[in-house]
Design a protein around this motif. Structure first.
Motif, mmCIF file in Angstrom:
data_model
loop_
_atom_site.group_PDB
_atom_site.id
_atom_site.type_symbol
_atom_site.label_atom_id
_atom_site.label_comp_id
_atom_site.label_asym_id
_atom_site.label_seq_id
_atom_site.Cartn_x
_atom_site.Cartn_y
_atom_site.Cartn_z
ATOM 1 N N PHE A 66 0.841 -1.204 0.000
ATOM 2 C CA PHE A 66 0.000 0.000 0.000
ATOM 3 C C PHE A 66 0.866 1.241 0.000
ATOM 4 O O PHE A 66 2.008 1.211 0.451
ATOM 5 C CB PHE A 66 -0.998 -0.021 1.164
ATOM 6 N N ASP A 71 8.186 1.761 4.293
ATOM 7 C CA ASP A 71 9.443 1.026 4.288
ATOM 8 C C ASP A 71 9.426 -0.174 3.323
ATOM 9 O O ASP A 71 10.051 -0.146 2.269
ATOM 10 C CB ASP A 71 9.723 0.572 5.730
ATOM 11 N N ALA A 72 8.678 -1.201 3.676
ATOM 12 C CA ALA A 72 8.718 -2.445 2.902
ATOM 13 C C ALA A 72 8.253 -2.247 1.458
ATOM 14 O O ALA A 72 8.831 -2.814 0.529
ATOM 15 C CB ALA A 72 7.858 -3.510 3.574
ATOM 16 N N PRO A 74 8.087 0.721 -0.585
ATOM 17 C CA PRO A 74 9.061 1.380 -1.459
ATOM 18 C C PRO A 74 10.286 0.501 -1.714
ATOM 19 O O PRO A 74 10.833 0.508 -2.816
ATOM 20 C CB PRO A 74 9.470 2.639 -0.686
ATOM 21 N N THR A 75 10.682 -0.269 -0.695
ATOM 22 C CA THR A 75 11.846 -1.142 -0.871
ATOM 23 C C THR A 75 11.574 -2.188 -1.947
ATOM 24 O O THR A 75 12.390 -2.404 -2.842
ATOM 25 C CB THR A 75 12.209 -1.824 0.461
ATOM 26 N N TYR A 142 -2.125 -12.423 3.269
ATOM 27 C CA TYR A 142 -2.907 -11.959 4.399
ATOM 28 C C TYR A 142 -2.681 -10.467 4.581
ATOM 29 O O TYR A 142 -1.601 -9.953 4.385
ATOM 30 C CB TYR A 142 -2.461 -12.713 5.656
ATOM 31 N N TYR A 143 -3.733 -9.761 4.936
ATOM 32 C CA TYR A 143 -3.570 -8.348 5.302
ATOM 33 C C TYR A 143 -4.643 -7.980 6.311
ATOM 34 O O TYR A 143 -5.688 -8.614 6.389
ATOM 35 C CB TYR A 143 -3.641 -7.438 4.073
ATOM 36 N N MET A 154 -1.539 -0.888 7.541
ATOM 37 C CA MET A 154 -1.935 -2.228 7.124
ATOM 38 C C MET A 154 -0.806 -3.208 7.462
ATOM 39 O O MET A 154 0.338 -2.991 7.077
ATOM 40 C CB MET A 154 -2.179 -2.280 5.603
ATOM 41 N N ASP A 155 -1.160 -4.283 8.170
ATOM 42 C CA ASP A 155 -0.233 -5.409 8.260
ATOM 43 C C ASP A 155 -0.404 -6.193 6.971
ATOM 44 O O ASP A 155 -1.525 -6.319 6.480
ATOM 45 C CB ASP A 155 -0.622 -6.321 9.438
ATOM 46 N N HIS A 156 0.654 -6.698 6.434
ATOM 47 C CA HIS A 156 0.479 -7.487 5.199
ATOM 48 C C HIS A 156 1.642 -8.422 4.932
ATOM 49 O O HIS A 156 2.758 -8.195 5.400
ATOM 50 C CB HIS A 156 0.254 -6.571 3.996
ATOM 51 N N SER A 157 1.353 -9.471 4.172
ATOM 52 C CA SER A 157 2.401 -10.387 3.731
ATOM 53 C C SER A 157 3.319 -9.642 2.783
ATOM 54 O O SER A 157 2.865 -8.793 2.020
ATOM 55 C CB SER A 157 1.814 -11.574 2.971
ATOM 56 N N THR A 158 4.597 -9.969 2.821
ATOM 57 C CA THR A 158 5.538 -9.281 1.935
ATOM 58 C C THR A 158 6.149 -10.220 0.895
ATOM 59 O O THR A 158 7.044 -9.825 0.162
ATOM 60 C CB THR A 158 6.684 -8.642 2.749
ATOM 61 N N ALA A 159 5.666 -11.453 0.852
ATOM 62 C CA ALA A 159 6.199 -12.399 -0.130
ATOM 63 C C ALA A 159 5.838 -11.943 -1.543
ATOM 64 O O ALA A 159 4.814 -11.299 -1.756
ATOM 65 C CB ALA A 159 5.623 -13.781 0.131
ATOM 66 N N ASN A 176 12.033 -9.030 0.834
ATOM 67 C CA ASN A 176 13.220 -8.211 1.117
ATOM 68 C C ASN A 176 14.472 -8.783 0.443
ATOM 69 O O ASN A 176 15.585 -8.456 0.815
ATOM 70 C CB ASN A 176 13.435 -8.089 2.629
#
Lengths: 194, 156
Positions: A66, A71-72, A74-75, A142-143, A154-159, A176
């Motif tokens: 989102f 952090d995550a 834009p990365t 999951y989010y 929002m918590d969310h999966s980053t895979a 990451n």
């Protein structure tokens, strides 16, 4: 055959049929629960409808995030940008996709503006809350909303979920992962898929 | 001899200036040293930004980071990002303990100063202040230097 026997056998057939049907459904259920990824109907950054047809023919990389994420997200988008540049000519065989799991804030125009900071080949998708929920479920992502008011997060999966050119699940990459490692992994996939 | 003296003097000035430059990225507050406060340029239209800093406590007593504030955003808080398996979670981190002779690092994928509702984009090369309030050391206006959009915080 008397009427009673007929009734009994009809019940038996119905029961067997029911069992059979439930078996098939259960199996179907098992198959569904194992599959990762599936058809979607979302909205692109120009407000147009986008389905899986838009990514077929390429290896697509799905990252769910989102724009309010500091952090995550834009990365991951920087990683996509660097990976596309490092892939050179092979970049044509890869389609990174950024799916918003915050459709409340991430309207197509918001997503469009945000993505101008990254490689223009990255596809941005949003949609109705229902369509996003359905897509995320199919991709095993999951989010959940955290906090209240204007500044919820929002918590969310980053895979990163990778689909092959036939839009079948091809694997998963850590969100990451360093760009060089991702390039290596993608080149392996491209070599297998070619 | 006079020439040598001039050269040495010039060298001394140059060294001092260089040392000054490399220390420009460090702020002291009582027993605390705040190293390398930085942020990333924000993507277009982004309403949030994160800032990072390394807090070193050179003293013999513990301290605490109580709060953060800035004019650049509608709301500024210290947040913790955690990964549970593949799930990223974010939220207010509360009071941060700074142990004696210890270091607490705010860095990508961990603790960060979260700025929500940015009033203007963070642009590479800009500097902006964030006020940190510590239980013992008191208040400091931390000067945050904005790096590239893809900055990951390597020391420059």
């Amino acid at each position: 055959m008397n009427r009673r026997a007929l009734l009994v056998s009809a019940v038996a057939v119905a029961a067997l049929g029911g069992l059979g049907a439930s078996y098939v459904l259960n199996n179907r259920h098992v198959a569904d629960s194992l599959a990762v990824g599936g058809p979607f109907k979302l909205i692109g950054t120009d407000g147009q409808e986008v389905t899986e047809a838009a990514v077929k023919g390429k290896f697509s990389l799905f990252f769910f995030g989102f724009t309010f994420c500091p952090d995550a997200c834009p990365t991951a988008l920087n990683t996509f940008t660097l990976v596309l540049s490092k892939l050179g000519a092979d970049a044509d065989k890869v389609q990174p996709v950024f799916v918003s799991i915050d459709p409340e804030r991430d309207k197509p125009a918001v997503l469009k503006e945000y993505l101008t900071s990254f490689d223009p080949r990255i596809m941005g998708l949003t949609g109705t809350p229902e369509a996003i929920a359905d897509t995320a479920k199919k991709f095993r992502v999951y989010y959940a909303k955290q906090g209240e008011g204007e500044f919820y997060l929002m918590d969310h999966s980053t895979a990163i979920i990778v689909m092959n050119p036939d839009f079948e699940y091809a694997g998963v990459l850590a969100g990451n992962m360093q760009p060089d490692e991702m390039v290596t992994r993608l080149k392996e996939l491209l070599a297998q898929g070619a | 001899m006079k020439k040598l003296f001039t050269f040495l003097f010039a060298a001394l000035i140059a060294t001092t200036t260089l040392a000054g430059l490399s220390l420009a990225h460090e702020q002291k507050l009582g027993a605390l040293i705040l190293h390398h406060a930085w942020s990333r340029a924000t993507p277009a239209g982004a309403k949030t930004g994160a800032a990072y800093v390394k807090i070193e406590n050179t003293g013999d007593t513990p301290d605490q980071l109580l709060s953060v504030a800035s004019d650049i955003a509608a709301k500024t808080e210290v947040h913790q990002m955690t990964m549970e398996n593949d799930m990223m979670k974010m939220g207010p981190a509360g009071v941060i303990d700074i142990p004696p002779h210890g270091v607490v690092e705010l860095k990508p994928h961990g603790l960060h100063i979260m700025m929500m509702g940015l009033k203007k984009p963070l642009t590479e090369g800009d500097t902006f202040p964030v006020t940190l309030t510590f239980a013992k050391a008191g208040k400091v206006d931390l000067q945050i230097v904005v790096g590239k959009v893809d900055d990951m915080g390597e020391e420059h």
